[in-house]
Design an enzyme around this catalytic site. Structure first.
Site, PDB file in Angstrom:
ATOM      1  N   CYS A   2       0.735  -1.108   0.099  1.00 12.83           N
ATOM      2  CA  CYS A   2       0.095  -0.014   0.111  1.00 12.83           C
ATOM      3  C   CYS A   2       0.856   1.263   0.104  1.00 12.83           C
ATOM      4  CB  CYS A   2      -0.866   0.073   1.081  1.00 12.83           C
ATOM      5  SG  CYS A   2      -1.836  -1.606   1.510  1.00 12.83           S
ATOM      6  N   ARG A  27       0.895   1.557  -6.208  1.00  8.82           N
ATOM      7  CA  ARG A  27       1.131   0.787  -5.103  1.00  8.82           C
ATOM      8  C   ARG A  27      -0.222   0.122  -4.586  1.00  8.82           C
ATOM      9  NH1 ARG A  27       6.354   1.579  -2.243  1.00  8.82           N
ATOM     10  NH2 ARG A  27       5.824   0.126  -0.588  1.00  8.82           N
ATOM     11  N   TRP A  73      -4.129  -1.482  -0.648  1.00  8.80           N
ATOM     12  CA  TRP A  73      -4.062  -2.858  -1.666  1.00  8.80           C
ATOM     13  C   TRP A  73      -4.531  -3.797  -0.721  1.00  8.80           C
ATOM     14  CZ3 TRP A  73      -3.810  -4.375  -6.568  1.00  8.80           C
ATOM     15  CH2 TRP A  73      -3.774  -5.876  -6.978  1.00  8.80           C
ATOM     16  N   ASN A  99       1.491  -0.622   6.076  1.00  7.01           N
ATOM     17  CA  ASN A  99       1.628  -1.459   5.068  1.00  7.01           C
ATOM     18  C   ASN A  99       2.195  -2.934   5.702  1.00  7.01           C
ATOM     19  OD1 ASN A  99       1.161   0.559   3.303  1.00  7.01           O
ATOM     20  ND2 ASN A  99       3.292   0.779   2.709  1.00  7.01           N
ATOM     21  N   GLY A 100       1.955  -4.024   5.118  1.00  7.68           N
ATOM     22  CA  GLY A 100       2.396  -5.220   5.312  1.00  7.68           C
ATOM     23  C   GLY A 100       1.345  -6.172   6.013  1.00  7.68           C
ATOM     24  N   GLU A 485       5.219 -21.477 -19.638  1.00  4.83           N
ATOM     25  CA  GLU A 485       5.036 -20.130 -19.056  1.00  4.83           C
ATOM     26  C   GLU A 485       6.322 -19.221 -19.678  1.00  4.83           C
ATOM     27  OE1 GLU A 485       3.120 -17.995 -18.040  1.00  4.83           O
ATOM     28  OE2 GLU A 485       4.250 -16.701 -16.812  1.00  4.83           O
ATOM     29  N   LYS A 489       6.042 -15.999 -21.731  1.00  2.00           N
ATOM     30  CA  LYS A 489       6.766 -14.538 -21.309  1.00  2.00           C
ATOM     31  C   LYS A 489       7.409 -14.083 -22.613  1.00  2.00           C
ATOM     32  CE  LYS A 489       4.996 -13.625 -18.834  1.00  2.00           C
ATOM     33  NZ  LYS A 489       4.251 -14.031 -18.220  1.00  2.00           N
ATOM     34  N   GLU A 492       5.058 -12.586 -25.626  1.00  2.00           N
ATOM     35  CA  GLU A 492       4.152 -11.454 -25.337  1.00  2.00           C
ATOM     36  C   GLU A 492       4.886 -10.052 -25.208  1.00  2.00           C
ATOM     37  OE1 GLU A 492       1.897 -11.531 -21.931  1.00  2.00           O
ATOM     38  OE2 GLU A 492       3.231 -12.804 -20.589  1.00  2.00           O
ATOM     39  N   HIS A 508       7.607 -35.719 -31.709  1.00  2.00           N
ATOM     40  CA  HIS A 508       6.348 -35.885 -32.629  1.00  2.00           C
ATOM     41  C   HIS A 508       5.941 -34.938 -33.783  1.00  2.00           C
ATOM     42  CE1 HIS A 508       5.873 -39.734 -30.443  1.00  2.00           C
ATOM     43  NE2 HIS A 508       6.099 -39.007 -29.446  1.00  2.00           N
ATOM     44  N   LYS A 607      -3.963  -5.439 -19.316  1.00  3.55           N
ATOM     45  CA  LYS A 607      -3.604  -6.232 -17.871  1.00  3.55           C
ATOM     46  C   LYS A 607      -4.770  -7.085 -17.517  1.00  3.55           C
ATOM     47  CE  LYS A 607      -1.262  -7.249 -14.533  1.00  3.55           C
ATOM     48  NZ  LYS A 607      -0.052  -8.334 -14.836  1.00  3.55           N
TER      49      LYS A 607
HETATM   50  O1  M6R Z   1      -5.794 -11.636 -14.261  1.00  2.55           O
HETATM   51  P1  M6R Z   1      -5.820 -13.039 -14.887  1.00  2.55           P
HETATM   52  O2  M6R Z   1      -4.785 -14.095 -14.162  1.00  2.55           O
HETATM   53  O3  M6R Z   1      -7.108 -13.809 -14.991  1.00  2.55           O
HETATM   54  O4  M6R Z   1      -5.268 -13.067 -16.384  1.00  2.55           O
HETATM   55  C1  M6R Z   1      -5.140 -14.172 -17.275  1.00  2.55           C
HETATM   56  C2  M6R Z   1      -4.334 -13.680 -18.367  1.00  2.55           C
HETATM   57  O5  M6R Z   1      -4.927 -12.617 -19.194  1.00  2.55           O
HETATM   58  C3  M6R Z   1      -3.007 -13.379 -18.091  1.00  2.55           C
HETATM   59  O6  M6R Z   1      -2.188 -14.262 -17.288  1.00  2.55           O
HETATM   60  C4  M6R Z   1      -2.196 -13.192 -19.272  1.00  2.55           C
HETATM   61  O7  M6R Z   1      -1.958 -14.310 -19.853  1.00  2.55           O
HETATM   62  C5  M6R Z   1      -0.692 -12.317 -18.899  1.00  2.55           C
HETATM   63  N1  M6R Z   1      -0.549 -11.478 -19.851  1.00  2.55           N
HETATM   64  C6  M6R Z   1       0.310 -13.099 -19.031  1.00  2.55           C
HETATM   65  O8  M6R Z   1       1.560 -12.560 -18.642  1.00  2.55           O
END
Ligand code: M6R
Length: 612
Positions: A2, A27, A73, A99-100, A485, A489, A492, A508, A607
């Site tokens: 926070c 934050r 937060w 905070n914490g 994953e 990363k 994207e 395969h 996001k």
């Molecule tokens: O907020 P969420 O975890 O539900 O979001 C799911 C995906 O949209 C999210 O994980 C997305 O794949 C990210 N950009 C990955 O880095």
């Protein structure tokens, strides 16, 4: 995560506090509040953004030259006005911002309730201010001393600032595990959780150290003691950095900052839940559904993107430890394929934002069929958190970078805790295995810290490979979701095409892609399928692919085969995902940054994906 601001001096406090809160909104932003001394001690707080609070304040008398403010937060309790900070003490003479997480808040609260106190909120913070006031009353001491004494009883993390109508010329501040900075002005002081609210007024600052308490008085020198009552001399530093660097904690991008926050965010995810002394894992949020989980015939996990990858790790964990069959579903597919769901099913929905439309729709479908829905969310009070029957928050703090990093490791940590808790109660693993795993989990933040120190090597690999057009990521067992994953990363944020595959599945089909231009990242840690992965590495090497291998410290066999090696510390196979993902996050970050991509806001992405 926070934001904290405080001011004591000879200027009007409100504009300083509001401007500071706005700087700190990155934050946390689910509620905000302010306490000022004018006449008495007045607290104004509200759900929502700082601008909403400002609108309320415009109708009030807000004069005064001492005050504290907070943007929240949520970690304990929903983001409501009642749970927002500041919190009053019982008499309303004192107010606190925090905070914490106070880990032992429930036992402290119980003691205070037994002594007749009544609480207004669900927060751990309110417990602390009641405790401080109780000590003041019983021991006849001033606020500074009462705070110091109280903090000796607190387990957990805190950055706090207190204000009292009985001592209107001062603020008391303290920290442990959560940063706090005091700016030294001309006979006045500014306090904040980072230097961004202070930088406009002074460049002279004191960073409070662990377990230090500060007495911050108008027109007087700053006094600092440890909570053990040792007097400290304030060390004044000159701030030499820009505002945007401060917000990003000195990092170039939020994503990099969030990668480096993981030792803290993983610890926050198990703080207060993992009790090594008692040898238990307790998850208050799902306590009423524990028996149902123990008896579950099947668990369905629904999620999207990175959260779906965390779900895959969860599948391995639940099956390995709790011996419950698990199916992991893309939320977007689940809802459109007439899935078989019964009242006996437990659905776990995983979401960082708690707002993902597909995941929410999958929840509603499963709910309509009578399944029990549990959530793993980062954002307290989000739509998904509200739509589930119960859940466990991840406590990773706000994630600003669009590419999810610390939320992923927090999700995996929570899934590990859930699987462990159920396995222990169900008796599906031995007590000694359980004991061993909880100690190993407790050691993960330190090992992540160690992993994060490996930088030069990753930068060099990024430099060499930043211009390639394709990448392949391979892993087996617990490392398969990490391969997925790692690939996500990279694509994207750098816009390089990358695929994750189970290592053995390569032959395969994808093996046809391999030539001297193809970098292949193997997660080849030394457990389970190590020998098999070595065979897969040899298949790539025979076709001249460029091998980058994530290996366990001290590895010999893979080192002989790979072109680039990144080591991670030894740990139990179940916990390897929490370490192995770190160098992959960093590799993607450096490649994207070197390619000049907008790391924090990659093209075409948002996001939180609130549309289908
Ligand atoms: O907020 P969420 O975890 O539900 O979001 C799911 C995906 O949209 C999210 O994980 C997305 O794949 C990210 N950009 C990955 O880095």
């Amino acid at each position: 995560m926070c934001g904290i601001v405080g001011y004591v001096g000879n200027k009007e406090a409100l504009p300083i506090l509001i401007k500071g809160l706005k700087r700190l909104e990155y934050r946390g932003y689910d509620s905000a509040g302010i306490a000022l001394i004018n006449g008495g001690l007045n607290v104004y707080k509200n759900k929502g953004k700082v601008a909403d609070l400002e609108a309320i304040l415009s109708e009030k008398d807000t004069s005064g030259d001492v005050g504290i403010a907070h943007t929240r937060w949520a970690t304990h309790g929903e983001p409501t006005a009642i749970n927002a900070h500041p919190h009053y003490s019982e008499s309303k003479d004192i107010a606190i911002i925090h905070n914490g997480i106070i880990e032992n808040y429930s036992s402290l609260k119980e003691e205070l309730i037994n002594r007749g106190y009544k609480f207004n909120s669900d927060t751990d913070t309110e417990v602390l201010v009641y405790l401080i006031e109780d000590i003041q009353k019983n021991e006849g001491v001033k606020l500074f001393e009462a705070t110091r004494i109280a903090l000796n009883q607190v387990i957990g993390a805190y950055a706090i600032v207190l204000i009292s109508s009985k001592e209107p010329d001062l603020l008391v501040a303290a920290r442990k595990g959560s940063p706090l900075v005091i700016g030294i002005g001309n006979n006045d002081y500014y306090i904040a959780s980072d230097a961004s609210p202070i930088i406009d007024y002074t460049r002279n600052v004191v960073y409070l150290k662990e377990e230090e308490v500060a007495l911050v008085r108008r027109n007087r020198e700053l006094q600092i003691k440890t909570i053990k009552n040792k007097v400290k001399t304030p060390y004044i530093q000159k701030l030499e950095i820009s505002l945007s660097t401060i917000e990003k904690g000195g990092f170039e991008h939020f994503m990099l900052k969030e990668i480096y926050e993981q030792p803290r965010s993983i610890r926050d995810s198990f703080r207060g839940r993992l009790n090594l002394e008692k040898g238990i894992v307790s998850l208050g949020g799902i306590i009423d559904y524990e028996q149902k989980l123990i008896n579950a015939k099947r668990i369905l996990i629904v999620a999207c993107g990175t959260s779906w990858h965390a779900g895959l790790v969860g599948e391995y964990l639940f099956e390995d430890l709790a011996r419950i069959p698990v199916e992991v579903e893309y939320a977007s597919e689940f809802r459109y394929r007439n899935p078989v769901i019964t009242e006996d099913d437990i659905v776990i929905a995983i979401s960082q934002s708690g707002e993902t439309a597909d995941t929410l729709a999958a929840i509603n479908l499963a709910k309509s069929k009578g399944a029990t829905i549990l959530g793993i969310c980062n954002v307290v009070g989000s739509s998904i958190a509200r739509a589930t029957h119960a859940g466990v928050y991840t406590h990773a703090g706000p994630e600003i970078g669009v590419a999810s990093t610390k939320a992923f490791t927090a999700q995996v940590t929570v899934l590990t805790l859930m699987a462990l808790a159920i396995a222990q109660k169900k008796g599906s693993i031995s007590q000694s295995r359980f004991q061993n795993l909880i100690y190993e989990l407790d050691a993960v933040p330190e090992k992540v810290e160690q992993t994060l120190q490996e930088s030069q090597q990753i930068v060099e690999i990024a430099e060499k490979l930043k211009d390639v057009r394709n990448f392949l990521y391979l892993g087996r067992g617990y490392n398969f979701p990490i391969a997925l994953e790692g690939a996500l990363k990279l694509k994207e944020i750098s816009y390089i095409h990358a695929e994750g595959y189970p290592a053995a599945e390569m032959k395969h089909g994808p093996i046809a892609l391999i030539d001297e231009l193809m970098p292949v990242v193997f997660i080849a840690t030394n457990k389970g399928t190590y020998e098999k992965v070595i065979s897969n590495i040899m298949e790539v090497k025979a076709r001249k692919g460029q091998i980058i291998a994530i290996v366990t410290e001290g590895d010999v066999a893979v080192k002989k085969l790979a072109k680039y090696i990144i080591e991670i510390p030894e740990c139990d196979e179940l916990l390897v995902p929490l370490l192995a993902i770190i160098p992959l996050q960093k590799l993607s970050y450096h490649i994207a940054a070197m390619r000049g991509c907008n790391v924090d806001q990659p093209r075409n992405l948002a996001k939180s994906v609130t549309v289908e």
